[in-house]
Design a protein around this motif. Structure first.
Motif, PDB file in Angstrom:
ATOM      1  N   UNK A 126     -26.357 -10.959 -28.182  1.00 38.93           N
ATOM      2  CA  UNK A 126     -27.401 -10.458 -29.085  1.00 38.93           C
ATOM      3  C   UNK A 126     -27.028 -10.822 -30.521  1.00 38.93           C
ATOM      4  N   UNK A 127     -27.983 -11.229 -31.307  1.00 34.96           N
ATOM      5  CA  UNK A 127     -27.735 -11.644 -32.674  1.00 34.96           C
ATOM      6  C   UNK A 127     -27.498 -10.444 -33.574  1.00 34.96           C
ATOM      7  N   UNK A 128     -27.085 -10.739 -34.817  1.00 37.41           N
ATOM      8  CA  UNK A 128     -26.765  -9.675 -35.753  1.00 37.41           C
ATOM      9  C   UNK A 128     -27.975  -8.807 -36.077  1.00 37.41           C
ATOM     10  N   UNK A 129     -29.170  -9.366 -35.991  1.00 33.07           N
ATOM     11  CA  UNK A 129     -30.368  -8.580 -36.289  1.00 33.07           C
ATOM     12  C   UNK A 129     -30.890  -7.827 -35.073  1.00 33.07           C
ATOM     13  N   UNK A 130     -30.110  -7.847 -33.972  1.00 31.14           N
ATOM     14  CA  UNK A 130     -30.476  -7.084 -32.790  1.00 31.14           C
ATOM     15  C   UNK A 130     -31.448  -7.778 -31.864  1.00 31.14           C
ATOM     16  N   UNK A 131     -31.755  -9.052 -32.126  1.00 32.20           N
ATOM     17  CA  UNK A 131     -32.693  -9.787 -31.299  1.00 32.20           C
ATOM     18  C   UNK A 131     -31.955 -10.639 -30.269  1.00 32.20           C
ATOM     19  N   UNK A 132     -32.559 -10.791 -29.112  1.00 34.53           N
ATOM     20  CA  UNK A 132     -31.994 -11.669 -28.101  1.00 34.53           C
ATOM     21  C   UNK A 132     -32.123 -13.114 -28.572  1.00 34.53           C
ATOM     22  N   UNK A 133     -31.092 -13.957 -28.327  1.00 32.70           N
ATOM     23  CA  UNK A 133     -31.183 -15.349 -28.754  1.00 32.70           C
ATOM     24  C   UNK A 133     -32.195 -16.115 -27.909  1.00 32.70           C
ATOM     25  N   UNK A 134     -32.744 -17.158 -28.501  1.00 29.67           N
ATOM     26  CA  UNK A 134     -33.581 -18.081 -27.754  1.00 29.67           C
ATOM     27  C   UNK A 134     -32.750 -18.671 -26.609  1.00 29.67           C
ATOM     28  N   UNK A 135     -33.401 -18.982 -25.509  1.00 31.31           N
ATOM     29  CA  UNK A 135     -32.671 -19.505 -24.348  1.00 31.31           C
ATOM     30  C   UNK A 135     -33.328 -20.771 -23.817  1.00 31.31           C
ATOM     31  N   UNK A 136     -32.495 -21.664 -23.321  1.00 30.90           N
ATOM     32  CA  UNK A 136     -32.962 -22.828 -22.576  1.00 30.90           C
ATOM     33  C   UNK A 136     -32.683 -22.535 -21.110  1.00 30.90           C
ATOM     34  N   UNK A 137     -33.688 -22.683 -20.276  1.00 35.30           N
ATOM     35  CA  UNK A 137     -33.570 -22.361 -18.863  1.00 35.30           C
ATOM     36  C   UNK A 137     -33.965 -23.568 -18.013  1.00 35.30           C
ATOM     37  N   UNK A 138     -33.523 -23.561 -16.771  1.00 35.95           N
ATOM     38  CA  UNK A 138     -33.959 -24.631 -15.892  1.00 35.95           C
ATOM     39  C   UNK A 138     -33.073 -24.795 -14.678  1.00 35.95           C
ATOM     40  N   UNK A 139     -33.195 -25.948 -14.052  1.00 39.21           N
ATOM     41  CA  UNK A 139     -32.367 -26.335 -12.915  1.00 39.21           C
ATOM     42  C   UNK A 139     -31.535 -27.552 -13.294  1.00 39.21           C
ATOM     43  N   UNK A 140     -30.227 -27.422 -13.168  1.00 37.89           N
ATOM     44  CA  UNK A 140     -29.346 -28.563 -13.411  1.00 37.89           C
ATOM     45  C   UNK A 140     -29.409 -29.539 -12.246  1.00 37.89           C
ATOM     46  N   UNK A 141     -29.692 -29.028 -11.055  1.00 42.57           N
ATOM     47  CA  UNK A 141     -29.835 -29.861  -9.855  1.00 42.57           C
ATOM     48  C   UNK A 141     -30.640 -29.084  -8.831  1.00 42.57           C
ATOM     49  N   UNK A 142     -31.386 -29.795  -8.013  1.00 40.67           N
ATOM     50  CA  UNK A 142     -32.145 -29.166  -6.930  1.00 40.67           C
ATOM     51  C   UNK A 142     -31.534 -29.567  -5.596  1.00 40.67           C
ATOM     52  N   UNK A 143     -31.545 -28.659  -4.655  1.00 42.64           N
ATOM     53  CA  UNK A 143     -30.937 -28.900  -3.352  1.00 42.64           C
ATOM     54  C   UNK A 143     -31.997 -29.266  -2.313  1.00 42.64           C
ATOM     55  N   UNK A 144     -31.519 -29.972  -1.273  1.00 40.60           N
ATOM     56  CA  UNK A 144     -32.394 -30.302  -0.154  1.00 40.60           C
ATOM     57  C   UNK A 144     -33.350 -31.451  -0.394  1.00 40.60           C
ATOM     58  N   UNK A 145     -33.198 -32.175  -1.500  1.00 36.34           N
ATOM     59  CA  UNK A 145     -34.079 -33.288  -1.829  1.00 36.34           C
ATOM     60  C   UNK A 145     -33.296 -34.593  -1.846  1.00 36.34           C
ATOM     61  N   UNK A 146     -33.871 -35.644  -1.283  1.00 34.54           N
ATOM     62  CA  UNK A 146     -33.251 -36.974  -1.332  1.00 34.54           C
ATOM     63  C   UNK A 146     -33.703 -37.692  -2.602  1.00 34.54           C
ATOM     64  N   UNK A 147     -32.752 -38.331  -3.283  1.00 36.97           N
ATOM     65  CA  UNK A 147     -33.097 -39.104  -4.465  1.00 36.97           C
ATOM     66  C   UNK A 147     -32.183 -40.328  -4.544  1.00 36.97           C
ATOM     67  N   UNK A 148     -32.691 -41.376  -5.099  1.00 41.60           N
ATOM     68  CA  UNK A 148     -31.965 -42.643  -5.156  1.00 41.60           C
ATOM     69  C   UNK A 148     -30.970 -42.630  -6.302  1.00 41.60           C
ATOM     70  N   UNK A 149     -29.733 -43.075  -6.016  1.00 38.04           N
ATOM     71  CA  UNK A 149     -28.723 -43.106  -7.072  1.00 38.04           C
ATOM     72  C   UNK A 149     -28.325 -44.528  -7.471  1.00 38.04           C
ATOM     73  N   UNK A 150     -28.122 -45.436  -6.491  1.00 41.85           N
ATOM     74  CA  UNK A 150     -27.755 -46.812  -6.846  1.00 41.85           C
ATOM     75  C   UNK A 150     -27.818 -47.708  -5.611  1.00 41.85           C
ATOM     76  N   UNK A 151     -28.133 -48.959  -5.833  1.00 37.79           N
ATOM     77  CA  UNK A 151     -28.076 -50.003  -4.807  1.00 37.79           C
ATOM     78  C   UNK A 151     -28.662 -49.569  -3.470  1.00 37.79           C
ATOM     79  N   UNK A 152     -29.770 -48.889  -3.503  1.00 36.83           N
ATOM     80  CA  UNK A 152     -30.414 -48.476  -2.269  1.00 36.83           C
ATOM     81  C   UNK A 152     -29.771 -47.289  -1.583  1.00 36.83           C
ATOM     82  N   UNK A 153     -28.788 -46.661  -2.223  1.00 42.29           N
ATOM     83  CA  UNK A 153     -28.128 -45.479  -1.660  1.00 42.29           C
ATOM     84  C   UNK A 153     -28.814 -44.225  -2.193  1.00 42.29           C
ATOM     85  N   UNK A 154     -29.043 -43.289  -1.301  1.00 44.30           N
ATOM     86  CA  UNK A 154     -29.676 -42.024  -1.670  1.00 44.30           C
ATOM     87  C   UNK A 154     -28.646 -40.901  -1.629  1.00 44.30           C
TER      88      UNK A 154
END
Length: 219
Positions: free
Chosen positions: A1-29
């Motif tokens: 909590x900041x000095x003025x008693x307010x909650x700080x702004x936040x960045x939220x999200x997913x760093x990685x998702x599970x159970x999904x196939x995605x291509x990384x390099x040279x045709x490898x998933x």
């Protein structure tokens, strides 16, 4: 909590998702299996584009929080200084909406062939850092500000926004301290309705009080 008693702004999200196939390099998933982050140990940093000189938060001081839910590795990052405020402004401008992870030694994976393509299956991941970036390989790995509503964010990450908020409630519930189970003895020597059942022998000991010579219970 900041000095003025307010909650700080936040960045939220997913760093990685599970159970999904995605291509990384040279045709490898690649696919991250659910539960792959369960054995994480050591501090994790939040950076920009995997640049170690541009770190904005870390788990060691609580400014970065990570947990795995039904969709993937969720995170919440506190915006506490000018550097992280700049990062948040770039998120709001849609410059850095994607996320990525950096693994370190100790991560485990297996290889298999599925539908004619080579897939690297990540079974256990030890993280070094998560990053906000222009684009990432893992679909669904995205971020937004906590002040942004569903209609404020790009359409492509709204599913992630909904998954995150559903998982966040489970995360808060898991963090909440459990309430101790209490026993209330009625005048008739029986547990009150709705309480934990107690054997009559234990009830007798409780009603008898401490053994002779004891000043107080437990002393």
């Amino acid at each position: 909590m900041s000095a003025d008693g307010l909650e700080p702004l936040k960045i939220r999200g997913y760093a990685a998702c599970t159970g999904l196939d995605y291509r990384i390099k040279n045709g490898i998933y690649e696919r991250i299996e659910p539960g792959a982050f369960a054995h994480q140990h050591g501090p994790v940093y939040a950076a920009l584009s995997h640049d170690p000189s541009r770190r904005y938060a870390w788990t060691g001081n609580g400014s970065l929080r990570l947990w795995e839910d039904h969709a993937g590795l969720a995170f919440e990052l506190d915006v506490t200084d000018r550097a992280s405020a700049w990062l948040a402004s770039r998120v709001a401008c849609n410059e850095f909406r994607a996320c990525s992870i950096m693994m370190k030694a100790g991560s485990r994976f297996t290889h298999c062939t599925e539908f004619g393509r080579s897939v690297q299956v990540m079974n256990r991941i030890h993280l070094d850092e998560i990053s906000l970036c222009h684009s990432g390989a893992n679909p669904g790995a995205a971020c937004w500000l906590d002040v942004e509503e569903f209609d404020d964010i790009p359409a492509g990450i709204r599913v992630a926004w909904g998954d995150w908020h559903a998982g966040y409630q489970a995360y808060l519930k898991a963090k909440a301290p459990s309430r101790p189970r209490t026993v209330i003895i009625s005048n008739q020597g029986r547990p009150s309705s709705g309480k934990v059942s107690v054997p009559s022998s234990v009830i007798a000991l409780l009603k008898a009080g401490p053994p002779m010579g004891w000043g107080r219970w437990g002393t």
